[in-house]
Design a protein around this motif. Structure first.
Motif, mmCIF file in Angstrom:
data_model
loop_
_atom_site.group_PDB
_atom_site.id
_atom_site.type_symbol
_atom_site.label_atom_id
_atom_site.label_comp_id
_atom_site.label_asym_id
_atom_site.label_seq_id
_atom_site.Cartn_x
_atom_site.Cartn_y
_atom_site.Cartn_z
ATOM 1 N N ARG A 4 73.846 62.216 25.052
ATOM 2 C CA ARG A 4 74.859 63.249 24.792
ATOM 3 C C ARG A 4 74.829 64.322 25.875
ATOM 4 O O ARG A 4 75.277 65.455 25.666
ATOM 5 C CB ARG A 4 74.621 63.881 23.415
ATOM 6 N N ASP A 5 74.310 63.968 27.046
ATOM 7 C CA ASP A 5 74.080 64.935 28.114
ATOM 8 C C ASP A 5 75.258 65.050 29.078
ATOM 9 O O ASP A 5 75.931 64.069 29.395
ATOM 10 C CB ASP A 5 72.831 64.552 28.919
ATOM 11 N N TYR A 6 75.451 66.274 29.557
ATOM 12 C CA TYR A 6 76.453 66.593 30.571
ATOM 13 C C TYR A 6 75.783 67.418 31.665
ATOM 14 O O TYR A 6 74.669 67.912 31.501
ATOM 15 C CB TYR A 6 77.603 67.413 29.972
ATOM 16 N N SER A 7 76.471 67.583 32.772
ATOM 17 C CA SER A 7 75.991 68.455 33.831
ATOM 18 C C SER A 7 77.187 69.153 34.476
ATOM 19 O O SER A 7 78.339 68.797 34.217
ATOM 20 C CB SER A 7 75.202 67.657 34.876
ATOM 21 N N ASP A 66 84.307 72.591 25.509
ATOM 22 C CA ASP A 66 84.436 72.455 24.057
ATOM 23 C C ASP A 66 85.790 71.869 23.675
ATOM 24 O O ASP A 66 85.884 71.032 22.759
ATOM 25 C CB ASP A 66 84.222 73.806 23.371
ATOM 26 N N LYS A 67 86.836 72.270 24.375
ATOM 27 C CA LYS A 67 88.161 71.716 24.111
ATOM 28 C C LYS A 67 88.191 70.233 24.469
ATOM 29 O O LYS A 67 88.766 69.415 23.749
ATOM 30 C CB LYS A 67 89.230 72.497 24.882
ATOM 31 N N MET A 68 87.568 69.872 25.595
ATOM 32 C CA MET A 68 87.479 68.469 25.987
ATOM 33 C C MET A 68 86.745 67.664 24.919
ATOM 34 O O MET A 68 87.181 66.576 24.527
ATOM 35 C CB MET A 68 86.748 68.343 27.333
ATOM 36 N N ASN A 69 85.658 68.225 24.401
ATOM 37 C CA ASN A 69 84.868 67.529 23.401
ATOM 38 C C ASN A 69 85.666 67.317 22.110
ATOM 39 O O ASN A 69 85.546 66.273 21.461
ATOM 40 C CB ASN A 69 83.572 68.302 23.122
ATOM 41 N N THR A 70 86.490 68.280 21.754
ATOM 42 C CA THR A 70 87.345 68.123 20.568
ATOM 43 C C THR A 70 88.272 66.924 20.729
ATOM 44 O O THR A 70 88.487 66.158 19.785
ATOM 45 C CB THR A 70 88.173 69.404 20.327
ATOM 46 N N THR A 71 88.802 66.730 21.928
ATOM 47 C CA THR A 71 89.745 65.626 22.144
ATOM 48 C C THR A 71 89.056 64.266 22.168
ATOM 49 O O THR A 71 89.735 63.234 22.200
ATOM 50 C CB THR A 71 90.541 65.818 23.453
ATOM 51 N N ALA A 72 87.732 64.240 22.165
ATOM 52 C CA ALA A 72 86.993 62.977 22.152
ATOM 53 C C ALA A 72 86.882 62.383 20.748
ATOM 54 O O ALA A 72 86.392 61.268 20.580
ATOM 55 C CB ALA A 72 85.585 63.176 22.730
ATOM 56 N N ASN A 82 73.904 54.391 30.747
ATOM 57 C CA ASN A 82 74.733 55.536 31.138
ATOM 58 C C ASN A 82 73.939 56.617 31.848
ATOM 59 O O ASN A 82 74.482 57.352 32.682
ATOM 60 C CB ASN A 82 75.416 56.147 29.907
ATOM 61 N N ALA A 83 72.659 56.737 31.513
ATOM 62 C CA ALA A 83 71.824 57.740 32.172
ATOM 63 C C ALA A 83 71.501 57.325 33.604
ATOM 64 O O ALA A 83 71.331 58.171 34.486
ATOM 65 C CB ALA A 83 70.535 57.949 31.382
ATOM 66 N N ILE A 84 71.411 56.020 33.841
ATOM 67 C CA ILE A 84 71.133 55.528 35.192
ATOM 68 C C ILE A 84 72.349 55.712 36.091
ATOM 69 O O ILE A 84 72.233 56.172 37.226
ATOM 70 C CB ILE A 84 70.715 54.044 35.137
ATOM 71 N N VAL A 85 73.525 55.346 35.586
ATOM 72 C CA VAL A 85 74.762 55.484 36.359
ATOM 73 C C VAL A 85 75.341 56.856 36.056
ATOM 74 O O VAL A 85 76.243 57.032 35.236
ATOM 75 C CB VAL A 85 75.772 54.370 36.014
ATOM 76 N N SER A 86 74.810 57.874 36.743
ATOM 77 C CA SER A 86 75.234 59.250 36.500
ATOM 78 C C SER A 86 74.878 60.119 37.709
ATOM 79 O O SER A 86 74.027 59.729 38.499
ATOM 80 C CB SER A 86 74.564 59.801 35.235
ATOM 81 N N PHE A 116 85.636 76.210 39.962
ATOM 82 C CA PHE A 116 85.849 75.913 38.544
ATOM 83 C C PHE A 116 84.709 75.129 37.911
ATOM 84 O O PHE A 116 84.714 74.914 36.706
ATOM 85 C CB PHE A 116 87.165 75.142 38.353
ATOM 86 N N SER A 117 83.721 74.696 38.667
ATOM 87 C CA SER A 117 82.536 74.011 38.139
ATOM 88 C C SER A 117 82.892 72.763 37.336
ATOM 89 O O SER A 117 82.974 72.782 36.092
ATOM 90 C CB SER A 117 81.706 74.955 37.257
ATOM 91 N N PRO A 118 83.126 71.628 38.024
ATOM 92 C CA PRO A 118 83.484 70.392 37.324
ATOM 93 C C PRO A 118 82.403 69.966 36.327
ATOM 94 O O PRO A 118 81.207 70.059 36.607
ATOM 95 C CB PRO A 118 83.589 69.353 38.448
ATOM 96 N N LEU A 119 82.856 69.489 35.182
ATOM 97 C CA LEU A 119 81.956 68.938 34.182
ATOM 98 C C LEU A 119 81.742 67.465 34.499
ATOM 99 O O LEU A 119 82.684 66.756 34.848
ATOM 100 C CB LEU A 119 82.581 69.098 32.799
ATOM 101 N N THR A 120 80.513 67.006 34.416
ATOM 102 C CA THR A 120 80.203 65.599 34.664
ATOM 103 C C THR A 120 79.439 65.028 33.476
ATOM 104 O O THR A 120 78.791 65.751 32.715
ATOM 105 C CB THR A 120 79.358 65.406 35.939
ATOM 106 N N ARG A 121 79.506 63.725 33.342
ATOM 107 C CA ARG A 121 78.872 63.039 32.203
ATOM 108 C C ARG A 121 77.596 62.355 32.656
ATOM 109 O O ARG A 121 77.563 61.704 33.714
ATOM 110 C CB ARG A 121 79.845 61.999 31.638
#
Length: 200
Positions: A184-187, A92-98, A17-21, A175-180
């Motif tokens: 456990r890292d995001y950008s 944080d709301k997105m993370n709750t729904t996970a 997952n870290a490679i494909v990011s 709006f600064s899109p969140l990416t995975r």
């Protein structure tokens, strides 16, 4: 280093997952006989222009859904879904729904997310998302592996938040899109640049 996935990587954590990011996050909302559902998927992307189509992949299962999770189970029932774009402010709301909530749980309510109705399909959407793509299922394919399903959907309606349109363009810096990433890292995307193709 080199490794074959079937032999293992020998590292403390899987690097795939870290490679494909970075990967965009499809915040998928669905409706089913057991209620409304909202869950993030980082195996998500757009796959065609005409007609516009997207895909996302679900890679695990829950005891109360058999061979898959709530999202795919509800697609089997109703054949529609909505992709909501995740902004940094909603991380944080997105993370709750996970979370692995019970099938009857409404993640909109659990995370305190305003819900709106879609316009072209019978499905909920995140009311204040920067953009939402209403989709009808084209096909769902089972991939090799215990619970791997990829779903392709045709976009039947598009919602764009007004403040994200600048001079007729959808401006992601508004709006600064969140990416995975991996682990456990995001950008976050906060700046963009333009490149012209040869001959343009």
């Amino acid at each position: 280093m080199f490794y074959r996935p079937e032999d293992g990587h020998g590292l403390p954590h899987n690097p795939f997952n870290a490679i494909v990011s970075p990967r965009p996050i499809g915040w998928i909302s669905t409706r089913g006989t057991r209620g409304d559902n909202l869950a993030p998927y980082s195996f998500f992307n757009a796959v065609s222009y005409v007609p516009p189509q997207v895909m996302f992949s679900s890679t695990s299962s829950k005891e109360d859904r058999g061979d898959t999770k709530d999202t795919v189970a509800q697609l089997r029932e109703h054949g529609v879904f909505c992709v909501n774009i995740v902004e940094f402010a909603m991380r944080d709301k997105m993370n709750t729904t996970a979370g692995l909530w019970e099938a009857e749980a409404d993640e909109f309510a659990l995370a305190g997310i305003d819900k709106a109705e879609c316009s072209s399909i019978d499905c909920p959407r995140v009311a204040n998302a920067p953009a939402s793509l209403e989709c009808k299922v084209v096909q769902t394919l089972r991939l090799p592996g215990e619970a791997n399903f990829v779903t392709f959907g045709e976009v039947t309606g598009v919602h764009i938040r007004d403040d994200c349109l600048v001079d007729g363009r959808f401006d992601v810096t508004r709006f600064s899109p969140l990416t995975r990433l991996g682990y456990r890292d995001y950008s976050v995307i906060r700046e963009v640049f333009e490149l012209k193709r040869p001959g343009e």
